[in-house]
Design a protein around this motif. Sequence first.
Motif, PDB file in Angstrom:
ATOM      1  N   ILE A 278       0.826  -1.208   0.000  1.00  0.00           N
ATOM      2  CA  ILE A 278       0.000   0.000   0.000  1.00  0.00           C
ATOM      3  C   ILE A 278       0.862   1.261   0.000  1.00  0.00           C
ATOM      4  N   VAL A 279       1.951   1.227   0.777  1.00  0.00           N
ATOM      5  CA  VAL A 279       2.831   2.398   0.864  1.00  0.00           C
ATOM      6  C   VAL A 279       3.548   2.648  -0.473  1.00  0.00           C
ATOM      7  N   GLY A 280       3.904   1.562  -1.178  1.00  0.00           N
ATOM      8  CA  GLY A 280       4.463   1.693  -2.525  1.00  0.00           C
ATOM      9  C   GLY A 280       5.860   2.276  -2.590  1.00  0.00           C
ATOM     10  N   LYS A 281       6.721   1.926  -1.644  1.00  0.00           N
ATOM     11  CA  LYS A 281       8.113   2.400  -1.667  1.00  0.00           C
ATOM     12  C   LYS A 281       9.034   1.248  -2.081  1.00  0.00           C
ATOM     13  N   PRO A 282      10.181   1.562  -2.727  1.00  0.00           N
ATOM     14  CA  PRO A 282      11.143   0.514  -3.081  1.00  0.00           C
ATOM     15  C   PRO A 282      11.606  -0.217  -1.827  1.00  0.00           C
ATOM     16  N   THR A 283      11.533  -1.529  -1.866  1.00  0.00           N
ATOM     17  CA  THR A 283      11.751  -2.313  -0.647  1.00  0.00           C
ATOM     18  C   THR A 283      12.746  -3.451  -0.881  1.00  0.00           C
ATOM     19  N   ILE A 284      13.616  -3.639   0.120  1.00  0.00           N
ATOM     20  CA  ILE A 284      14.485  -4.817   0.163  1.00  0.00           C
ATOM     21  C   ILE A 284      13.962  -5.714   1.279  1.00  0.00           C
ATOM     22  N   PHE A 325      22.122  -2.950  -2.655  1.00  0.00           N
ATOM     23  CA  PHE A 325      21.693  -1.646  -2.136  1.00  0.00           C
ATOM     24  C   PHE A 325      22.195  -0.512  -3.026  1.00  0.00           C
ATOM     25  N   THR A 326      23.465  -0.586  -3.441  1.00  0.00           N
ATOM     26  CA  THR A 326      24.026   0.446  -4.315  1.00  0.00           C
ATOM     27  C   THR A 326      23.263   0.512  -5.637  1.00  0.00           C
ATOM     28  N   ALA A 327      22.963  -0.668  -6.195  1.00  0.00           N
ATOM     29  CA  ALA A 327      22.234  -0.727  -7.469  1.00  0.00           C
ATOM     30  C   ALA A 327      20.856  -0.087  -7.357  1.00  0.00           C
ATOM     31  N   LEU A 328      20.264  -0.143  -6.159  1.00  0.00           N
ATOM     32  CA  LEU A 328      18.933   0.436  -5.967  1.00  0.00           C
ATOM     33  C   LEU A 328      18.995   1.920  -5.640  1.00  0.00           C
ATOM     34  N   ILE A 329      19.851   2.298  -4.719  1.00  0.00           N
ATOM     35  CA  ILE A 329      19.865   3.684  -4.231  1.00  0.00           C
ATOM     36  C   ILE A 329      20.386   4.653  -5.293  1.00  0.00           C
ATOM     37  N   THR A 330      21.178   4.152  -6.251  1.00  0.00           N
ATOM     38  CA  THR A 330      21.740   5.025  -7.288  1.00  0.00           C
ATOM     39  C   THR A 330      20.923   5.002  -8.583  1.00  0.00           C
ATOM     40  N   ASN A 331      19.822   4.272  -8.597  1.00  0.00           N
ATOM     41  CA  ASN A 331      19.042   4.110  -9.834  1.00  0.00           C
ATOM     42  C   ASN A 331      17.587   4.503  -9.592  1.00  0.00           C
ATOM     43  N   GLU A 332      17.262   5.763  -9.894  1.00  0.00           N
ATOM     44  CA  GLU A 332      15.897   6.255  -9.651  1.00  0.00           C
ATOM     45  C   GLU A 332      14.861   5.529 -10.510  1.00  0.00           C
ATOM     46  N   LYS A 334      14.938   2.349 -11.377  1.00  0.00           N
ATOM     47  CA  LYS A 334      14.646   1.070 -10.705  1.00  0.00           C
ATOM     48  C   LYS A 334      13.749   1.292  -9.483  1.00  0.00           C
ATOM     49  N   GLN A 335      14.033   2.347  -8.730  1.00  0.00           N
ATOM     50  CA  GLN A 335      13.185   2.671  -7.575  1.00  0.00           C
ATOM     51  C   GLN A 335      11.741   2.897  -7.995  1.00  0.00           C
ATOM     52  N   SER A 336      11.579   3.662  -9.055  1.00  0.00           N
ATOM     53  CA  SER A 336      10.239   3.982  -9.566  1.00  0.00           C
ATOM     54  C   SER A 336       9.504   2.730 -10.041  1.00  0.00           C
ATOM     55  N   GLU A 337      10.243   1.842 -10.706  1.00  0.00           N
ATOM     56  CA  GLU A 337       9.661   0.605 -11.229  1.00  0.00           C
ATOM     57  C   GLU A 337       9.179  -0.300 -10.092  1.00  0.00           C
ATOM     58  N   LEU A 338      10.020  -0.460  -9.062  1.00  0.00           N
ATOM     59  CA  LEU A 338       9.628  -1.280  -7.910  1.00  0.00           C
ATOM     60  C   LEU A 338       8.406  -0.689  -7.208  1.00  0.00           C
ATOM     61  N   SER A 339       8.403   0.640  -7.054  1.00  0.00           N
ATOM     62  CA  SER A 339       7.266   1.309  -6.405  1.00  0.00           C
ATOM     63  C   SER A 339       5.971   1.042  -7.152  1.00  0.00           C
ATOM     64  N   LYS A 340       6.029   1.236  -8.458  1.00  0.00           N
ATOM     65  CA  LYS A 340       4.823   1.064  -9.292  1.00  0.00           C
ATOM     66  C   LYS A 340       4.329  -0.378  -9.229  1.00  0.00           C
ATOM     67  N   ASN A 341       5.249  -1.329  -9.288  1.00  0.00           N
ATOM     68  CA  ASN A 341       4.865  -2.742  -9.319  1.00  0.00           C
ATOM     69  C   ASN A 341       4.314  -3.235  -7.980  1.00  0.00           C
ATOM     70  N   ILE A 342       4.904  -2.774  -6.877  1.00  0.00           N
ATOM     71  CA  ILE A 342       4.430  -3.257  -5.576  1.00  0.00           C
ATOM     72  C   ILE A 342       3.043  -2.699  -5.265  1.00  0.00           C
ATOM     73  N   GLU A 343       2.765  -1.509  -5.757  1.00  0.00           N
ATOM     74  CA  GLU A 343       1.439  -0.912  -5.532  1.00  0.00           C
ATOM     75  C   GLU A 343       0.324  -1.725  -6.189  1.00  0.00           C
ATOM     76  N   THR A 344       0.643  -2.381  -7.293  1.00  0.00           N
ATOM     77  CA  THR A 344      -0.395  -3.151  -7.996  1.00  0.00           C
ATOM     78  C   THR A 344      -0.827  -4.378  -7.188  1.00  0.00           C
ATOM     79  N   LEU A 345      -0.041  -4.766  -6.179  1.00  0.00           N
ATOM     80  CA  LEU A 345      -0.360  -5.948  -5.371  1.00  0.00           C
ATOM     81  C   LEU A 345      -1.200  -5.608  -4.139  1.00  0.00           C
ATOM     82  N   ALA A 346      -1.463  -4.325  -3.916  1.00  0.00           N
ATOM     83  CA  ALA A 346      -2.153  -3.908  -2.692  1.00  0.00           C
ATOM     84  C   ALA A 346      -3.630  -4.301  -2.714  1.00  0.00           C
ATOM     85  N   LEU A 347      -4.101  -4.819  -1.587  1.00  0.00           N
ATOM     86  CA  LEU A 347      -5.537  -5.077  -1.385  1.00  0.00           C
ATOM     87  C   LEU A 347      -6.037  -4.015  -0.408  1.00  0.00           C
ATOM     88  N   VAL A 348      -6.443  -2.869  -0.981  1.00  0.00           N
ATOM     89  CA  VAL A 348      -6.710  -1.695  -0.136  1.00  0.00           C
ATOM     90  C   VAL A 348      -8.032  -1.786   0.618  1.00  0.00           C
TER      91      VAL A 348
END
Length: 364
Positions: A278-284, A325-332, A334-348
């Motif tokens: 639901i929060v939709g932030k890039p997550t490890i 972590f470096t691959a994620l924090i330095t690649n906006e 990739k961050q955006s892609e993970l955010s968008k994809n995780i949001e689609t899984l939310a059961l709000v």
Amino acid sequence: MSNYKFILSGGGTGGHIYPAIAIANELKSRYPDAEFLFVGASDRMEMDKVPQAGYTIEGLWISGIQRKLTLKNLMFPLKLITSLLRSRKIIKTFKPNVVIGTGGFASGPLLQMATSKGVPCLIQEQNSFPGITNKLLGKKVDTICVAYDGLDKFFPKEKLKLTGNPIRKDLLAVKGKHIEGKDVFKLIHSKHTLLVLGGSLGARRINELVEANLTFFENQNVQLIWQCGKLYYDRYKQYNDLKHVQVHAFLNNMDMAYAAADVIISRAGAISVSELCIVGKPTIFIPSPNVAEDHQTKNALAVAEKNAAVLIKESDLDNDFQNEFTALITNEEKQSELSKNIETLALVNATSDIVDEVEKLLKK
């Protein structure tokens, strides 16, 4: 009739407590005159967290069975009998219309007594692999709300309702509050913010990882909101002296912590996964390997396979963490892609859907 009475029982960890509070809040919004009583284990965190949410709680003298022979195990039969008798008295005195269990030790005796008295009962199972309390209760309760398919392996199929996990309403409003969140935690706007979550009690391996990488994070221009858990706070609070680190035993304003974060490191308990969708932030995700059926790895894998999060097993942390972590924090991107994809899984609508099932029991 709107002056219904509800008992909610569950606790031991935030993963059982917060779903119960979310369900109570939704019921309260529909039935403002209703009465609520929570029942928890008398020495666990629900005794603090439930009153903070504005609800009354009664404690039972109950705990789980230890895996090895201990004095606590010898006490278990006495604790169970005492808790069953206390539960019977609570139900007789309070006279609930419906009893709701969200897992944890205390919900066992309480719902056992409620079902024996013919009170309509619902349990909410957060995980892909149910705990022993809910497995035992599943045969007796009226309705079982679940967050995963395939739980007919453990529960009667006709009782199952796929609803998702209840989420605190404040998390639905996290979007657009990034700057406000950073201000609440007095963070520097030009730095990346990493939120580290090890669960309400803490996660030893994640804490060790963070401690070992504090200089690495500083070199990456990263500041930390580090929830180390109450069991570990005394050990790690010294790092509050570092400019780029905030150590917290527990985060009461979790919505603002989520809002402030650019990247999140988390265990993969069921409620954490539901919240992060639901929060939709890039997550490890760093799943705990020490849980029944390795269900945290299964939870994390279900998200990572959809390119919606990064999964690193504890056994791979030493080799893989800094590179991932470096691959994620330095690649906006990739961050955006993970955010968008995780949001689609939310059961709000999970909380609302569960309360719809509670309402059906009111009409029984």
